[in-house]
Design an enzyme around this catalytic site. Sequence first.
Site, PDB file in Angstrom:
ATOM      1  N   ASP A 109      -9.993   2.569   2.292  1.00 53.17           N
ATOM      2  CA  ASP A 109     -10.261   1.946   3.486  1.00 53.17           C
ATOM      3  C   ASP A 109     -10.957   2.816   4.550  1.00 53.17           C
ATOM      4  O   ASP A 109     -11.705   2.360   5.200  1.00 53.17           O
ATOM      5  CB  ASP A 109      -8.894   1.310   4.046  1.00 53.17           C
ATOM      6  CG  ASP A 109      -8.373   0.211   3.153  1.00 53.17           C
ATOM      7  OD1 ASP A 109      -9.167  -0.578   2.883  1.00 53.17           O
ATOM      8  OD2 ASP A 109      -6.992   0.309   3.223  1.00 53.17           O
TER       9      ASP A 109
ATOM     10  N   LYS B 219       0.865  -1.225   0.111  1.00 49.54           N
ATOM     11  CA  LYS B 219       0.066  -0.007  -0.189  1.00 49.54           C
ATOM     12  C   LYS B 219       0.870   1.050   0.093  1.00 49.54           C
ATOM     13  O   LYS B 219       0.419   2.260  -0.394  1.00 49.54           O
ATOM     14  CB  LYS B 219      -0.919   0.090   1.213  1.00 49.54           C
ATOM     15  CG  LYS B 219      -1.987  -1.045   1.033  1.00 49.54           C
ATOM     16  CD  LYS B 219      -3.148  -0.839   2.317  1.00 49.54           C
ATOM     17  CE  LYS B 219      -4.199  -1.786   2.033  1.00 49.54           C
ATOM     18  NZ  LYS B 219      -5.179  -1.806   3.042  1.00 49.54           N
TER      19      LYS B 219
END
Length: 294
Positions: A107, A71
Site C-alpha cells: 500500500d 491486514k
Amino acid sequence: MKIDGYTRTCGLIGNPVEHTMSPVIHNTLAEMQGENLVYVPFHVGTGDVKDAVEGAWALNLLGCNVTVPYKRDVLPYLVKIDPLAERIGAVNTLVRAEDGFKGYNTDMPGLYRALMRDGVKVEGEDILILGAGGVARAVAVLLAEKGASRIFILNRTLEKAEAVAAEVNGFSGRSIVTAMRTEDWPALAGRRDGPAKYLAIQATNVGMYPDVGKAVIEEEAFYRLLHTGYDLVFNPSRTRFMELVEREGGKAFGGLEMLLYQGVIAYELWTGRGVSDALADVIYGRMKEAMGIR
Ligand code: NAP
C-alpha cells in the site's frame, strides 16, 4: 483466458470482498503479459484467517492480497515479514517463500510510486497528514523513511495523533512528527520556519462514499496553505477535498492511483516481472471503466 494444469492462482483474503478492484488489476495484467495466472477473491469469515493462510499454502497459491479487516491478523501465520511491513504493522500481500508465505506491505510503496508519477516531491518537504488511523500511521512511516523534513498529523482525536507521532519519532530517531488537533490548523500559517505552502495527504474517511460532499476541513483559508492535496479516498474519484484544493489554486489527486500501484507492486512480487508505466495506464483505464468513471 485459458485455464490449464499449469495455471497459477492468486487470491484476495478479506471480508467483505465483493466490491474489490483487485481482480480487474491482476487478471488484466496477467492477460496483457501472457502470464498463466488467475486472481480470485476469497471471502474469509471471522476467526478463519489461520485456516485461510494455511489453506492457501496447501493449495499451492502463488500469492494472496489481504484486505480489511485482516491486514494485522495474518501476521502470526507468516514465516517472514518484510521490514517496511513490520514497521507499518500491516501486511496486504503474501508471497510464497520456501516454507510458508512472506508478508509485504505494498500500500505504501504503491502510494509512493503514485506520488512520484504525479511529480509530487517528498524528500525535504514539510507535509500535513489529515487523520491518524491505520492508513495515516502507515503514511507517516513512509514519509519519514523517504526523507520528509517535517510531518504534521492533524486529527479530530488528538491522542491518536500523539500516539502515531511518538511511534514514528521513535523509529526514525528524530523528532520529525508533530501531532495537532485538526481545528488548530491556523497555527501552521504562522510558523516562522515553515514553507510557503504544504503538501497535504488526506487520510480520513471523510468524503468517502456514501458520505460524499464533505471534507474534513471546510475553511477555504486552509486550502490556501497547500500547493498539493492528495486524497487517499478513491470512491468517489473526485472528492470535495480535491475540489477545495483546486479552488484555491493547488494541484489535487485522488486515491485510485495508490490502489492501482499497490496491486502492480504485488503482481511484480508474485511474477518477478516489471510493469511499465504504459501498461499501468491501461490497467488504470480498466479500473475506471469498472467503476463507471469516465
Ligand atoms: P481508520 O483507521 O478508521 O481511521 C479513520 C480516520 O478518519 C481517523 O483519523 C478518524 O479520526 C478520521 N475520521 C473519521 N470520521 C471522521 C469525521 N467525521 N471527522 C473527522 N475525522 C474523521 O481508517 P483507515 O483504514 O486509516 O482509512 C483511511 C482512509 O484511507 C479511508 O478514506 C480509505 O478510503 C483510504 N484508503 C485508501 C486506499 C487506497 O488504495 N487509495 C487504501 C486504504 C485506505 P478519529 O481518530 O478522531 O476517529
